[in-house]
Design an enzyme around this catalytic site. Sequence first.
Site, PDB file in Angstrom:
ATOM      1  N   ASP A  42     -37.746  17.130 -22.856  1.00 27.86           N
ATOM      2  CA  ASP A  42     -39.100  16.702 -22.505  1.00 27.86           C
ATOM      3  C   ASP A  42     -39.483  17.227 -21.124  1.00 27.86           C
ATOM      4  O   ASP A  42     -40.585  17.757 -20.917  1.00 27.86           O
ATOM      5  CB  ASP A  42     -39.170  15.176 -22.545  1.00 27.86           C
ATOM      6  CG  ASP A  42     -40.519  14.642 -22.089  1.00 27.86           C
ATOM      7  OD1 ASP A  42     -41.529  14.985 -22.714  1.00 27.86           O
ATOM      8  OD2 ASP A  42     -40.549  13.890 -21.101  1.00 27.86           O
ATOM      9  N   GLU A 114     -37.925  18.456 -28.889  1.00 26.32           N
ATOM     10  CA  GLU A 114     -37.590  18.308 -27.473  1.00 26.32           C
ATOM     11  C   GLU A 114     -36.080  18.352 -27.270  1.00 26.32           C
ATOM     12  O   GLU A 114     -35.590  18.939 -26.292  1.00 26.32           O
ATOM     13  CB  GLU A 114     -38.159  17.004 -26.928  1.00 26.32           C
ATOM     14  CG  GLU A 114     -39.671  17.011 -26.790  1.00 26.32           C
ATOM     15  CD  GLU A 114     -40.230  15.720 -26.248  1.00 26.32           C
ATOM     16  OE1 GLU A 114     -41.339  15.747 -25.678  1.00 26.32           O
ATOM     17  OE2 GLU A 114     -39.571  14.669 -26.390  1.00 26.32           O
TER      18      GLU A 114
END
Length: 223
Positions: A42, A114
């Site tokens: 992320d 992610e």
Amino acid sequence: VTVKALQNRIDYDFRDAAILKSALTHRSASKDHNERLEFLGDAALGLAVADALYARFTDASEADLTLMRVELVRGSTLALVAREIDLGSYLSLGAGERKSGGRNRDSILADALEAVIGAVVCDGGYAAARDVVVRLLKSRLDLVREHPIKDPKTLLQERLQGQGDDLPDYDVVEKTGDAHDRRYRVECRVDSRQLVAFGEGTSRRDAEKEAAHLMLKELEKCD
């Protein structure tokens, strides 16, 4: 479906296949799951997109760059990218998630993408992960400025209204710095979901936008 096929799709060959396996493992399937890699991915994703936007759009304001970044890293966008590389086919899920359609759930797909980016960071460093992100998002990076982008606060309000939830409340919880160098920390709260997110910025408005963006991510995880 072989993991090698996925590596071909993202155009990156892992030296350590075990870390890719971890990135593809949902918490419902094993204790060795992908949430820590998701956390790393992320952060790397956000920086890689910021890098790319800063380099491409040299005349864009900070506000415009922020809106474009929000659009590119939002969960629904990541889920679409994950489907384009058929990421769901490679995921290891528990029986319950498999039966309930977890392979095609936006939140699981976005989180897994992610995690894969985080795995690339661990395996090959940030530069390699940045290159993967730019390749995966290339068509969207090319077009992101041509389409009107809604403010994160507007997106959040529309989403909550559509689901019958309370509208968000925003409160400044901290102000730091001198008048010419002020920073704001804002709390975004959705009482009907018992969720709270915090954003920071050089103005209250920017901090509220960041908090709304993070709240949208929390809501996507709940779906």
